[in-house]
Design a protein around this motif. Structure first.
Motif, short mmCIF file in Angstrom:
data_model
loop_
_atom_site.label_atom_id
_atom_site.label_comp_id
_atom_site.label_asym_id
_atom_site.label_seq_id
_atom_site.Cartn_x
_atom_site.Cartn_y
_atom_site.Cartn_z
N GLY A 13 0.79 -1.22 0.00
CA GLY A 13 0.00 0.00 0.00
C GLY A 13 0.82 1.27 0.00
O GLY A 13 0.31 2.35 -0.27
N ASP A 14 2.09 1.17 0.31
CA ASP A 14 2.97 2.32 0.22
C ASP A 14 3.68 2.23 -1.13
O ASP A 14 4.37 1.23 -1.40
N PRO A 15 3.53 3.25 -2.00
CA PRO A 15 4.10 3.16 -3.35
C PRO A 15 5.60 2.89 -3.38
O PRO A 15 6.08 2.09 -4.18
N MET A 16 6.36 3.54 -2.50
CA MET A 16 7.80 3.33 -2.47
C MET A 16 8.13 1.88 -2.12
O MET A 16 8.93 1.22 -2.78
N VAL A 17 7.50 1.38 -1.07
CA VAL A 17 7.76 0.01 -0.62
C VAL A 17 7.36 -0.98 -1.70
O VAL A 17 8.10 -1.92 -2.01
N ASP A 18 6.20 -0.78 -2.31
CA ASP A 18 5.73 -1.70 -3.35
C ASP A 18 6.68 -1.73 -4.54
O ASP A 18 7.00 -2.80 -5.07
N GLU A 19 7.16 -0.57 -4.96
CA GLU A 19 8.11 -0.53 -6.09
C GLU A 19 9.43 -1.21 -5.73
O GLU A 19 10.01 -1.93 -6.54
N GLN A 20 9.88 -1.00 -4.51
CA GLN A 20 11.12 -1.65 -4.09
C GLN A 20 10.94 -3.16 -3.98
O GLN A 20 11.84 -3.92 -4.33
N HIS A 21 9.78 -3.61 -3.52
CA HIS A 21 9.52 -5.04 -3.49
C HIS A 21 9.52 -5.63 -4.90
O HIS A 21 10.04 -6.73 -5.12
N GLU A 63 13.00 0.99 6.94
CA GLU A 63 13.23 1.31 8.35
C GLU A 63 13.05 2.80 8.62
O GLU A 63 12.49 3.20 9.65
N ALA A 64 13.49 3.64 7.69
CA ALA A 64 13.29 5.08 7.84
C ALA A 64 11.79 5.41 7.83
O ALA A 64 11.33 6.25 8.61
N GLU A 73 6.31 -1.65 16.10
CA GLU A 73 7.04 -2.92 15.94
C GLU A 73 8.38 -2.72 15.21
O GLU A 73 8.95 -3.67 14.69
N PHE A 74 8.86 -1.48 15.20
CA PHE A 74 10.08 -1.17 14.45
C PHE A 74 11.26 -2.07 14.84
O PHE A 74 11.92 -2.65 13.98
N LEU A 75 11.54 -2.17 16.12
CA LEU A 75 12.73 -2.93 16.55
C LEU A 75 12.62 -4.41 16.17
O LEU A 75 13.60 -5.01 15.70
N ALA A 76 11.45 -5.00 16.31
CA ALA A 76 11.27 -6.40 15.94
C ALA A 76 11.41 -6.57 14.43
O ALA A 76 12.02 -7.53 13.95
N HIS A 77 10.87 -5.62 13.67
CA HIS A 77 10.95 -5.69 12.22
C HIS A 77 12.40 -5.53 11.75
O HIS A 77 12.87 -6.26 10.89
N LYS A 78 13.10 -4.58 12.36
CA LYS A 78 14.51 -4.37 12.01
C LYS A 78 15.33 -5.62 12.33
O LYS A 78 16.24 -5.99 11.58
N ALA A 79 15.00 -6.29 13.42
CA ALA A 79 15.71 -7.52 13.79
C ALA A 79 15.52 -8.59 12.71
O ALA A 79 16.46 -9.35 12.40
N LEU A 119 4.20 -10.71 3.04
CA LEU A 119 2.80 -11.01 3.34
C LEU A 119 2.45 -10.83 4.82
O LEU A 119 1.30 -10.53 5.14
N GLU A 120 3.42 -10.97 5.69
CA GLU A 120 3.13 -10.85 7.12
C GLU A 120 3.66 -9.53 7.68
O GLU A 120 2.88 -8.64 8.02
N SER A 121 4.94 -9.39 7.77
CA SER A 121 5.54 -8.24 8.44
C SER A 121 5.32 -6.93 7.70
O SER A 121 4.96 -5.91 8.30
N ASP A 122 5.56 -6.92 6.39
CA ASP A 122 5.43 -5.67 5.64
C ASP A 122 3.97 -5.26 5.46
O ASP A 122 3.65 -4.07 5.49
N LYS A 123 3.08 -6.21 5.31
CA LYS A 123 1.65 -5.86 5.23
C LYS A 123 1.19 -5.23 6.53
O LYS A 123 0.32 -4.36 6.53
N ALA A 124 1.76 -5.65 7.66
CA ALA A 124 1.41 -5.04 8.95
C ALA A 124 1.81 -3.56 8.96
O ALA A 124 1.08 -2.72 9.51
N ILE A 125 2.94 -3.24 8.36
CA ILE A 125 3.34 -1.83 8.25
C ILE A 125 2.30 -1.08 7.42
O ILE A 125 1.88 0.02 7.79
N GLY A 126 1.90 -1.66 6.31
CA GLY A 126 0.89 -1.03 5.46
C GLY A 126 -0.41 -0.76 6.20
O GLY A 126 -0.99 0.33 6.07
N ARG A 127 -0.84 -1.74 6.97
CA ARG A 127 -2.08 -1.56 7.76
C ARG A 127 -1.91 -0.43 8.78
O ARG A 127 -2.80 0.39 8.98
#
Length: 133
Positions: A13-21, A63-64, A73-79, A119-127
């Motif tokens: 859902g974030d255009p930058m993230v989707d293009e990078q994916h 991460e930015a 959930e930044f720290l867990a995601h970065k890990a 599908l799990e971690s990054d979609k959670a960021i989008g939500r």
């Protein structure tokens, strides 16, 4: 459609993230193609190095974005990001030290990790980002 291609289901859902994916999946597809078309070992290692460099770039950008949005959930995601990079670098170094091929095991690991992570971690960021809009 190859299993190493971005699909609409991966949309965060974030255009930058989707293009990078999309770019990450394209690089993974290029690595798959190189391994299965019997490209030289050096060419495959170059493609893997490009994939790793872009992954680092993507993780930094993601991460930015999480920090800017105060994602809880930044720290867990970065890990998760750090663990993936460490594992892939270790696999790359092991393959470089020996005559073993990186091959299918690396492709399966990367594809499974990327699909699950998106599908799990990054979609959670989008939500989270959508809820804050």
């Amino acid at each position: 459609m190859s299993q190493f291609e971005w699909k609409v289901a991966f949309r965060v859902g974030d255009p930058m993230v989707d293009e990078q994916h999309k770019k990450l999946f394209a690089l993974l597809g290029a690595l798959h193609q190189g391994i299965h078309s019997c490209d030289s070992r050096e060419r495959v290692q170059t493609t893997l190095a490009e994939l790793l460099a872009y992954t680092r770039y993507h993780f930094s950008a993601e991460e930015a974005l999480m920090q800017k949005a105060n994602y809880p959930e930044f720290l867990a995601h970065k890990a998760l990001h750090d663990a993936l990079l460490a594992k892939v670098v270790a696999m790359q170094e092991e393959a470089a030290k020996s005559d073993s091929d990186m091959g299918v095991a690396l492709l399966v690991f990367l594809n499974d990790w990327l699909v699950k992570h998106v599908l799990e971690s990054d979609k959670a960021i989008g939500r989270f980002l959508d809820a804050g809009s």
